[in-house]
Design a protein around this motif. Structure first.
Motif, PDB file in Angstrom:
ATOM      1  N   TYR A 542     -18.658  47.407   1.065  1.00 37.18           N
ATOM      2  CA  TYR A 542     -17.753  45.829   1.625  1.00 37.18           C
ATOM      3  C   TYR A 542     -16.560  46.012   1.357  1.00 37.18           C
ATOM      4  O   TYR A 542     -15.580  45.902   3.192  1.00 37.18           O
ATOM      5  CB  TYR A 542     -17.725  44.782   0.444  1.00 37.18           C
ATOM      6  N   GLU A 543     -16.165  47.541   0.373  1.00 39.38           N
ATOM      7  CA  GLU A 543     -14.741  48.090   0.601  1.00 39.38           C
ATOM      8  C   GLU A 543     -14.453  48.392   2.136  1.00 39.38           C
ATOM      9  O   GLU A 543     -13.117  48.558   2.540  1.00 39.38           O
ATOM     10  CB  GLU A 543     -14.642  48.657  -0.496  1.00 39.38           C
ATOM     11  N   LEU A 544     -16.040  49.438   2.543  1.00 37.24           N
ATOM     12  CA  LEU A 544     -15.537  50.155   3.318  1.00 37.24           C
ATOM     13  C   LEU A 544     -15.979  49.648   4.723  1.00 37.24           C
ATOM     14  O   LEU A 544     -14.638  49.989   5.192  1.00 37.24           O
ATOM     15  CB  LEU A 544     -16.873  51.360   3.189  1.00 37.24           C
ATOM     16  N   ALA A 545     -16.579  48.460   4.545  1.00 36.59           N
ATOM     17  CA  ALA A 545     -16.091  47.843   5.784  1.00 36.59           C
ATOM     18  C   ALA A 545     -14.793  46.997   6.333  1.00 36.59           C
ATOM     19  O   ALA A 545     -14.773  46.613   7.419  1.00 36.59           O
ATOM     20  CB  ALA A 545     -17.169  47.001   5.623  1.00 36.59           C
ATOM     21  N   THR A 546     -14.537  46.317   4.528  1.00 35.37           N
ATOM     22  CA  THR A 546     -12.675  45.706   5.144  1.00 35.37           C
ATOM     23  C   THR A 546     -12.096  46.690   5.343  1.00 35.37           C
ATOM     24  O   THR A 546     -11.260  46.512   6.275  1.00 35.37           O
ATOM     25  CB  THR A 546     -12.692  45.019   3.538  1.00 35.37           C
ATOM     26  N   ALA A 547     -12.305  47.674   4.780  1.00 36.01           N
ATOM     27  CA  ALA A 547     -11.338  49.215   5.349  1.00 36.01           C
ATOM     28  C   ALA A 547     -11.554  49.476   7.133  1.00 36.01           C
ATOM     29  O   ALA A 547     -10.511  49.588   7.327  1.00 36.01           O
ATOM     30  CB  ALA A 547     -11.232  50.644   4.575  1.00 36.01           C
ATOM     31  N   PHE A 548     -12.900  49.637   6.958  1.00 35.87           N
ATOM     32  CA  PHE A 548     -12.547  49.357   8.692  1.00 35.87           C
ATOM     33  C   PHE A 548     -12.506  48.364   9.863  1.00 35.87           C
ATOM     34  O   PHE A 548     -11.402  48.643  10.742  1.00 35.87           O
ATOM     35  CB  PHE A 548     -14.258  50.069   9.231  1.00 35.87           C
ATOM     36  N   ASN A 549     -12.277  47.201   8.971  1.00 35.67           N
ATOM     37  CA  ASN A 549     -11.940  46.139   9.976  1.00 35.67           C
ATOM     38  C   ASN A 549     -10.641  46.042  10.279  1.00 35.67           C
ATOM     39  O   ASN A 549      -9.395  45.870  11.052  1.00 35.67           O
ATOM     40  CB  ASN A 549     -12.225  44.832   9.607  1.00 35.67           C
ATOM     41  N   LYS A 550      -9.489  46.383   8.712  1.00 30.80           N
ATOM     42  CA  LYS A 550      -8.335  47.001   9.276  1.00 30.80           C
ATOM     43  C   LYS A 550      -7.820  47.684   9.659  1.00 30.80           C
ATOM     44  O   LYS A 550      -6.717  47.927  10.945  1.00 30.80           O
ATOM     45  CB  LYS A 550      -7.528  47.149   7.318  1.00 30.80           C
ATOM     46  N   PHE A 551      -8.315  48.557  10.352  1.00 30.96           N
ATOM     47  CA  PHE A 551      -8.537  49.885  11.034  1.00 30.96           C
ATOM     48  C   PHE A 551      -8.443  49.263  12.941  1.00 30.96           C
ATOM     49  O   PHE A 551      -7.572  49.664  13.322  1.00 30.96           O
ATOM     50  CB  PHE A 551      -9.428  51.297  10.513  1.00 30.96           C
ATOM     51  N   TYR A 552      -9.560  49.190  12.636  1.00 35.55           N
ATOM     52  CA  TYR A 552     -10.499  48.573  13.678  1.00 35.55           C
ATOM     53  C   TYR A 552      -9.004  47.233  14.580  1.00 35.55           C
ATOM     54  O   TYR A 552      -8.625  47.622  15.733  1.00 35.55           O
ATOM     55  CB  TYR A 552     -11.529  47.693  14.055  1.00 35.55           C
ATOM     56  N   HIS A 553      -9.103  46.141  13.369  1.00 33.99           N
ATOM     57  CA  HIS A 553      -7.146  45.690  13.837  1.00 33.99           C
ATOM     58  C   HIS A 553      -5.919  46.197  14.495  1.00 33.99           C
ATOM     59  O   HIS A 553      -5.267  46.161  15.278  1.00 33.99           O
ATOM     60  CB  HIS A 553      -7.326  44.839  12.844  1.00 33.99           C
ATOM     61  N   ASP A 554      -5.745  46.934  13.109  1.00 31.72           N
ATOM     62  CA  ASP A 554      -4.208  47.860  13.820  1.00 31.72           C
ATOM     63  C   ASP A 554      -4.279  49.009  14.394  1.00 31.72           C
ATOM     64  O   ASP A 554      -3.569  49.465  14.949  1.00 31.72           O
ATOM     65  CB  ASP A 554      -4.035  48.299  11.957  1.00 31.72           C
ATOM     66  N   CYS A 555      -5.362  49.778  14.365  1.00 27.65           N
ATOM     67  CA  CYS A 555      -5.180  51.905  15.309  1.00 27.65           C
ATOM     68  C   CYS A 555      -6.101  50.873  16.777  1.00 27.65           C
ATOM     69  O   CYS A 555      -7.435  50.683  16.072  1.00 27.65           O
ATOM     70  CB  CYS A 555      -5.561  52.840  14.571  1.00 27.65           C
ATOM     71  N   SER A 556      -5.647  51.154  17.435  1.00 28.35           N
ATOM     72  CA  SER A 556      -7.396  50.603  18.758  1.00 28.35           C
ATOM     73  C   SER A 556      -8.059  52.570  19.156  1.00 28.35           C
ATOM     74  O   SER A 556      -6.638  54.021  18.851  1.00 28.35           O
ATOM     75  CB  SER A 556      -6.140  50.338  20.210  1.00 28.35           C
ATOM     76  N   MET A 557      -8.709  52.500  19.401  1.00 28.05           N
ATOM     77  CA  MET A 557      -9.333  53.397  19.380  1.00 28.05           C
ATOM     78  C   MET A 557      -9.220  53.864  21.201  1.00 28.05           C
ATOM     79  O   MET A 557      -8.836  54.975  21.787  1.00 28.05           O
ATOM     80  CB  MET A 557     -11.098  54.106  18.854  1.00 28.05           C
ATOM     81  N   LEU A 558     -10.113  53.251  22.008  1.00 28.68           N
ATOM     82  CA  LEU A 558     -10.083  53.399  23.239  1.00 28.68           C
ATOM     83  C   LEU A 558      -9.421  53.464  24.179  1.00 28.68           C
ATOM     84  O   LEU A 558      -8.540  53.907  25.183  1.00 28.68           O
ATOM     85  CB  LEU A 558     -11.099  52.627  23.891  1.00 28.68           C
ATOM     86  N   ASN A 559      -7.873  52.817  24.039  1.00 24.59           N
ATOM     87  CA  ASN A 559      -6.705  52.403  24.365  1.00 24.59           C
ATOM     88  C   ASN A 559      -5.271  52.760  24.119  1.00 24.59           C
ATOM     89  O   ASN A 559      -4.406  52.987  24.396  1.00 24.59           O
ATOM     90  CB  ASN A 559      -6.747  50.859  24.568  1.00 24.59           C
ATOM     91  N   GLU A 560      -5.465  53.818  23.486  1.00 22.87           N
ATOM     92  CA  GLU A 560      -4.851  54.611  22.581  1.00 22.87           C
ATOM     93  C   GLU A 560      -4.741  56.208  23.857  1.00 22.87           C
ATOM     94  O   GLU A 560      -5.274  56.753  23.675  1.00 22.87           O
ATOM     95  CB  GLU A 560      -5.401  55.910  21.483  1.00 22.87           C
ATOM     96  N   THR A 561      -3.390  56.185  24.040  1.00 23.67           N
ATOM     97  CA  THR A 561      -2.886  57.106  25.034  1.00 23.67           C
ATOM     98  C   THR A 561      -3.292  58.644  24.855  1.00 23.67           C
ATOM     99  O   THR A 561      -3.818  59.673  25.704  1.00 23.67           O
ATOM    100  CB  THR A 561      -1.697  57.373  25.413  1.00 23.67           C
ATOM    101  N   ASN A 562      -2.688  59.060  23.283  1.00 22.39           N
ATOM    102  CA  ASN A 562      -2.914  60.467  22.907  1.00 22.39           C
ATOM    103  C   ASN A 562      -4.118  60.786  22.881  1.00 22.39           C
ATOM    104  O   ASN A 562      -5.283  60.139  21.953  1.00 22.39           O
ATOM    105  CB  ASN A 562      -1.891  60.508  21.486  1.00 22.39           C
ATOM    106  N   THR A 563      -4.905  61.803  23.702  1.00 20.65           N
ATOM    107  CA  THR A 563      -6.294  61.850  23.435  1.00 20.65           C
ATOM    108  C   THR A 563      -6.536  62.165  21.919  1.00 20.65           C
ATOM    109  O   THR A 563      -8.035  62.048  22.074  1.00 20.65           O
ATOM    110  CB  THR A 563      -6.969  62.759  24.465  1.00 20.65           C
ATOM    111  N   GLU A 564      -5.417  63.378  21.949  1.00 17.15           N
ATOM    112  CA  GLU A 564      -6.693  63.822  20.246  1.00 17.15           C
ATOM    113  C   GLU A 564      -6.571  62.801  19.105  1.00 17.15           C
ATOM    114  O   GLU A 564      -6.972  63.121  18.767  1.00 17.15           O
ATOM    115  CB  GLU A 564      -5.099  64.807  20.032  1.00 17.15           C
ATOM    116  N   LEU A 565      -5.191  61.564  19.295  1.00 19.84           N
ATOM    117  CA  LEU A 565      -6.083  60.802  17.865  1.00 19.84           C
ATOM    118  C   LEU A 565      -6.588  60.004  18.716  1.00 19.84           C
ATOM    119  O   LEU A 565      -7.431  59.497  17.413  1.00 19.84           O
ATOM    120  CB  LEU A 565      -4.105  60.313  18.865  1.00 19.84           C
TER     121      LEU A 565
END
Length: 595
Positions: A542-565
RNA sequence: GGUCCCGUAGCUCAAUGGAUAGAGCAACUGCCUUCUAAGCAGUAGGUUACUGGUUCGACCCCAGUCGGGAUCGCCA
């Protein structure tokens, strides 16, 4: 965890050099830094104030200076410390945390130990119910946890396939069934046999009533009811090996086994070996008689054999009847010894309800008295009853929740809710059905396993199929979300394998939280192993899933222009998905690719 | 009655003797033109059954009280 080890070692050598205080005199107490303070781990300082004759502030400062010297891969490991009250909050470098992304969620190193886990162990006179479900889920999850912690595990059950209760179903079937079979009736075998077990009880009570009306006392009536006498006679014939009785018994047991097999299959549990009481009930007698000659037990004038367990703060316990026959305890002694001879296990775990606490205390004490050193490595994983909102489950009152019914209900509920959300586009019918099953069972299993085994729990059918919040489906959903992003990334031709961020950009808080949690997986497995508690695994998931959803909300992956990031974030997401899958697997829950 | 287990927010559950006892559900408020809103963020909700004790510090350890459960079969 590694940092705790490194910090402890560093500080204890500092303390012994500077203050000549031996490490036996204290211990390091770590905890996770509370989110309102800066830091990753917190060391509690109070324990050192008296020992070193210094104020918490002075100790914190000295420790902080010492810790700043710690290196990890040639760079400072501790980036900052701050002292609040008596708590030393320690910040660790991103590099330290990132180094643990690899190998974070695999099995721990093999221990070379073997553990036998016994669970389920049903009677063959009626179908499985909710209580068995808690037992099976616990047993199966504990087996997985112990295996993940590095032991070789054997899952076993002992099927209670003989005795007066079995004969009751047989008598009733012979009287009332007109040859009814699972095939002729369309009833699942265990339910068919259970139907006649109930029929026996009804007929028995009717006969008692009649006898009382004829002037017998209740006690007499209960002892003399013809159908009961018939069952008792049948048990004698069974023990004598009477051919027709044995044939009927085998026939009805086969029906039950087929029924159980399908329930186990639906639940996703399995066994490496089944033991049958009909084959083991005589075991143990020799061991007891042998113990008697060695003075481990004593015999009363009537010939019964007893164990004196008062030294263990227990009672006197009968281990052989005056007529020389075995009791439950005799059989369990024999079965345990036979299992040892067969598996040479280092430890054995019995998953059995807490109504048998006393029995297992006595069993382990007796095995110890008989001289088996492995007796002290036998554990009774004692779990609490399952209550319903309406109160206790009582078979007499028909409030027992049937296992098969429950499973099909949770799957139906999952089907309904999933269709409502319109999330089955692009799935074939078979894939959709598979998904409903995964979600329904995920909900059910998580609902039961998230509760500390020892505690009595309330099973609310409506809540057991919730999909939101601290539930199995929420965790499954988090996993599916990641998989969806990864599919899109792959479709865009992005290759992110094992990308790490450049060292000069600090991790985002949500990234760091995920990285830290991923690194915690081995410690979580260890804790769950020590506590024999799937609830620990659920809490982590539960903790891990919660942390991921927070990450998903705060940090874009596919739309991140810095490809390294972007690639690092995809790596992090992929690791999280793997870790969620492994974690869910420990509690027997599947992780759908999409939902 | 003896022994054992349990008692935490309205409900279901967390919290290795450590900071202001945390989550979810239910209630209320925001956030979808943006990688799956089964999500995220926020508000409100507590004399940790009660009384003492130990401790620098107790939901946690000890004693007692009150509630709930289990068990005290030559049943399993």
């Amino acid at each position: 965890m590694l940092h705790e080890k490194l910090i402890s070692e560093s500080l204890s050598s500092y303390i012994s050099e500077k203050y000549q205080v031996s490490s036996d005199a204290y211990q390091f107490v770590f905890q996770q830094t509370r989110k309102e303070f800066t830091g990753d781990v917190t060391l509690v300082i109070f324990g050192f104030t008296k020992l070193l004759g210094m104020s918490p502030a002075a100790i914190g400062e000295a420790f902080g200076v010492e810790l700043s010297k710690l290196q990890f891969n040639g760079k400072p490991m501790v980036t900052a410390t701050n002292l609040v009250q008596g708590f030393l909050n320690i910040s660790l470098s991103d590099a330290y945390w990132l180094a643990h992304l690899e190998s974070s969620h695999t099995h721990l190193a093999a221990t070379g130990k073997r553990t036998v886990v016994e669970y389920s162990s049903p009677n063959t006179n009626k179908p499985l119910h909710l209580g068995h479900i808690r037992n099976n889920l616990l047993g199966h999850a504990v087996s997985k946890i112990v295996a993940a912690a590095g032991d070789e595990v054997a899952k076993v059950q002992i099927v209670n396939d003989r005795g007066i209760h079995i004969c009751k179903s047989m008598v009733a079937w012979r009287r009332f069934a007109n040859g009814e079979t699972p095939e002729s009736s369309g009833l699942k075998g265990d339910h068919l046999v259970g139907k006649y077990y109930v029929a026996f009880d009804q007929a028995y009570r009717a006969e008692i009533k009649e006898l009382i009306e004829q002037g017998k006392t209740e006690e007499e009536a209960k002892a003399q009811a013809p159908i009961l006498l018939e069952a008792q006679e049948m048990l004698r014939q069974w023990e004598a090996g009477q051919t027709e009785i044995i044939a009927l018994w085998e026939q009805m047991n086969q029906w039950v086994y087929a029924g159980f097999a399908s329930t186990y299959e639906a639940l996703g549990v399995s066994f490496d070996k089944n033991y049958y009481e009909s084959k083991t009930y005589l075991l143990g007698k020799d061991k007891v008689l042998d113990g008697l000659t060695r003075g481990v037990f004593y015999q009363k004038d009537d010939g019964s054999v007893w164990a004196d367990l008062e030294a263990h703060k227990l009672d006197q316990k009968v281990v052989l009847r005056s007529d020389g026959t075995s009791v439950y305890m005799t059989q369990d002694i024999g079965t345990a010894i036979e299992r040892y001879d067969e598996w040479h296990m280092d430890s054995m775990i019995y998953v059995v309800g807490n109504e048998q606490d006393y029995h297992f205390k006595a069993l382990f004490a007796i095995l110890g008295k008989l001289g088996y050193d492995w007796a002290e490595r036998c554990f009774h994983l004692s779990y609490g009853m399952v209550d319903l909102p309406s109160g206790k489950m009582k078979s007499r009152e028909g409030t027992v929740v049937d296992a098969d019914d429950l499973i099909s209900e949770v799957v139906s509920a999952a089907r309904e809710k999933t269709m409502e959300l319109g999330k089955i586009d692009g799935l074939t019918d078979a894939e959709a059905e598979q998904l409903y099953r995964q979600i329904g069972l995920g909900a059910l299993k998580y609902f039961i396993l998230k509760v500390d085994p020892q505690k009595r729990m309330l099973f609310n059918p409506a809540e057991s199929i919730d999909l939101q919040g601290n539930t199995g489906p929420f965790i499954q959903y988090s996993h599916a979300r990641i998989k969806s992003v990864l599919r899109k990334a792959a479709a865009q031709g992005i290759s992110w394998s094992a990308a790490l961020p450049s060292s000069n950009t600090p991790l985002h808080a949500a990234e760091k939280e995920l990285v830290k949690l991923l690194g915690h997986y081995p410690a979580m497995v260890e804790e769950a192993r020590v506590k024999l508690s799937p609830a620990v695994v659920c809490a982590y998931a539960y903790e891990l899933a919660t942390a991921f959803n927070k990450f998903y909300h705060d940090c874009s992956m596919l739309n991140e222009t810095n490809t390294e990031l972007r690639d690092f974030r995809l790596t992090l997401a992929a690791k999280t998905a793997d870790c969620l899958r492994s974690t869910l697997n420990l509690v027997g829950i599947e992780a759908p690719e999409r939902m």
